[in-house]
Design a protein around this motif. Structure first.
Motif, mmCIF file in Angstrom:
data_model
loop_
_atom_site.group_PDB
_atom_site.id
_atom_site.type_symbol
_atom_site.label_atom_id
_atom_site.label_comp_id
_atom_site.label_asym_id
_atom_site.label_seq_id
_atom_site.Cartn_x
_atom_site.Cartn_y
_atom_site.Cartn_z
ATOM 1 N N ARG A 95 4.532 20.331 142.490
ATOM 2 C CA ARG A 95 5.067 19.428 143.524
ATOM 3 C C ARG A 95 6.578 19.250 143.474
ATOM 4 N N ASP A 96 7.125 19.176 142.264
ATOM 5 C CA ASP A 96 8.562 18.937 142.132
ATOM 6 C C ASP A 96 9.409 20.159 142.458
ATOM 7 N N GLN A 97 8.776 21.297 142.623
ATOM 8 C CA GLN A 97 9.518 22.522 142.946
ATOM 9 C C GLN A 97 9.390 22.917 144.418
ATOM 10 N N LEU A 98 8.798 22.058 145.253
ATOM 11 C CA LEU A 98 8.624 22.376 146.667
ATOM 12 C C LEU A 98 9.924 22.207 147.443
ATOM 13 N N VAL A 99 10.211 23.186 148.287
ATOM 14 C CA VAL A 99 11.358 23.128 149.193
ATOM 15 C C VAL A 99 10.925 23.655 150.557
ATOM 16 N N LYS A 100 11.718 23.348 151.569
ATOM 17 C CA LYS A 100 11.404 23.816 152.925
ATOM 18 C C LYS A 100 12.671 24.259 153.623
ATOM 19 N N LEU A 101 12.495 25.086 154.626
ATOM 20 C CA LEU A 101 13.583 25.410 155.532
ATOM 21 C C LEU A 101 13.563 24.351 156.621
ATOM 22 N N PRO A 102 14.622 23.567 156.761
ATOM 23 C CA PRO A 102 14.613 22.525 157.787
ATOM 24 C C PRO A 102 14.714 23.132 159.184
ATOM 25 N N MET A 103 14.074 22.471 160.127
ATOM 26 C CA MET A 103 14.134 22.905 161.521
ATOM 27 C C MET A 103 14.498 21.708 162.379
ATOM 28 N N ARG A 104 15.297 21.936 163.381
ATOM 29 C CA ARG A 104 15.745 20.846 164.245
ATOM 30 C C ARG A 104 14.739 20.504 165.326
ATOM 31 N N SER A 105 13.943 21.463 165.722
ATOM 32 C CA SER A 105 13.001 21.260 166.814
ATOM 33 C C SER A 105 11.616 20.917 166.276
ATOM 34 N N LYS A 159 9.069 21.457 168.051
ATOM 35 C CA LYS A 159 8.194 22.348 168.822
ATOM 36 C C LYS A 159 7.769 23.579 168.022
ATOM 37 N N VAL A 160 8.410 23.789 166.876
ATOM 38 C CA VAL A 160 8.091 24.943 166.024
ATOM 39 C C VAL A 160 7.563 24.420 164.686
ATOM 40 N N ARG A 161 6.383 24.853 164.331
ATOM 41 C CA ARG A 161 5.745 24.422 163.087
ATOM 42 C C ARG A 161 6.314 25.167 161.883
ATOM 43 N N SER A 162 6.540 26.469 162.060
ATOM 44 C CA SER A 162 7.052 27.278 160.953
ATOM 45 C C SER A 162 7.690 28.544 161.518
ATOM 46 N N LEU A 163 8.436 29.219 160.668
ATOM 47 C CA LEU A 163 9.057 30.485 161.036
ATOM 48 C C LEU A 163 8.214 31.638 160.503
ATOM 49 N N ASN A 164 8.463 32.821 161.006
ATOM 50 C CA ASN A 164 7.818 34.019 160.487
ATOM 51 C C ASN A 164 8.153 34.156 159.003
ATOM 52 N N LEU A 165 7.182 34.585 158.215
ATOM 53 C CA LEU A 165 7.363 34.674 156.774
ATOM 54 C C LEU A 165 8.548 35.562 156.396
ATOM 55 N N ALA A 166 8.683 36.699 157.019
ATOM 56 C CA ALA A 166 9.785 37.603 156.667
ATOM 57 C C ALA A 166 11.134 36.949 156.958
ATOM 58 N N ASN A 167 11.233 36.206 158.060
ATOM 59 C CA ASN A 167 12.479 35.509 158.379
ATOM 60 C C ASN A 167 12.764 34.406 157.369
ATOM 61 N N THR A 168 11.729 33.678 156.988
ATOM 62 C CA THR A 168 11.879 32.596 156.017
ATOM 63 C C THR A 168 12.338 33.135 154.673
ATOM 64 N N VAL A 169 11.713 34.216 154.226
ATOM 65 C CA VAL A 169 12.088 34.815 152.942
ATOM 66 C C VAL A 169 13.538 35.271 152.975
ATOM 67 N N THR A 170 13.950 35.895 154.048
ATOM 68 C CA THR A 170 15.329 36.376 154.138
ATOM 69 C C THR A 170 16.320 35.224 154.081
ATOM 70 N N ALA A 171 16.062 34.162 154.830
ATOM 71 C CA ALA A 171 16.952 32.995 154.799
ATOM 72 C C ALA A 171 17.010 32.401 153.389
ATOM 73 N N ALA A 172 15.856 32.261 152.756
ATOM 74 C CA ALA A 172 15.787 31.688 151.412
ATOM 75 C C ALA A 172 16.507 32.574 150.399
ATOM 76 N N ALA A 173 16.328 33.877 150.519
ATOM 77 C CA ALA A 173 16.954 34.808 149.579
ATOM 78 C C ALA A 173 18.477 34.715 149.661
ATOM 79 N N TYR A 174 19.013 34.684 150.861
ATOM 80 C CA TYR A 174 20.463 34.575 151.006
ATOM 81 C C TYR A 174 20.973 33.235 150.485
ATOM 82 N N GLN A 175 20.231 32.162 150.723
ATOM 83 C CA GLN A 175 20.634 30.859 150.206
ATOM 84 C C GLN A 175 20.641 30.858 148.677
#
Length: 151
Positions: free
Chosen positions: A117-127, A129-145
């Protein structure tokens, strides 16, 4: 080395695209079985293009096998879930971080979430209307961060 960990991925095209990202960023790709496809599936390799042969790929039969063999430290683990309490912008990622992602349709198994639980993080979204992003897109954003400041 930073590692991308996919827990029971379901869509071969996503895994192929994530593999390409791993090659581009010199990251290890860890796949936790069972997979929703055969790793030799042409769709995996098509998405990874001719980079697939350069992927540092490691497979584990289960989450428990991964934890048992790698024994990651608490400060190395970052589990991505859409409902996590903190943004992926907040942590300081060590160079040997494990960025962990669940299935495209279900996310991470509840037992893994509860144990970390203490290691959970998320990609924040402003809208809303979108529940989640595509996994490959999420991984890429996370990797660069996670690699921020290391280029």
């Amino acid at each position: 080395m930073t590692s991308i960990v996919l827990v029971e991925p379901e869509i071969p095209g996503n895994t192929g695209a994530i593999g390409r990202t791993c090659v581009a960023l010199d990251m290890e790709l860890i796949l936790i079985h069972p997979l929703g496809f055969d790793i030799s599936d042409k769709r995996v390799k098509r998405s990874g293009l001719d980079y697939w042969r350069h992927i540092r790929l490691v497979e584990f039969a289960s989450w428990d096998a991964f934890i048992g063999e790698r024994a990651p430290r608490v400060d190395q683990m970052f589990l991505f879930e859409e409902y996590a309490p903190r943004s992926f912008y907040e942590p300081d990622y060590p160079a040997d971080a494990y960025l962990v992602f669940g299935q495209e349709t279900k996310g991470l198994p509840s037992g893994i979430v509860e144990a970390h639980r203490d290691q959970l993080v998320k990609l924040p979204m402003r809208s809303d209307k979108v529940r989640s992003l595509n996994l490959a897109n999420t991984v890429t954003a996370a990797a660069y961060q996670a690699l921020q400041g290391r280029f």
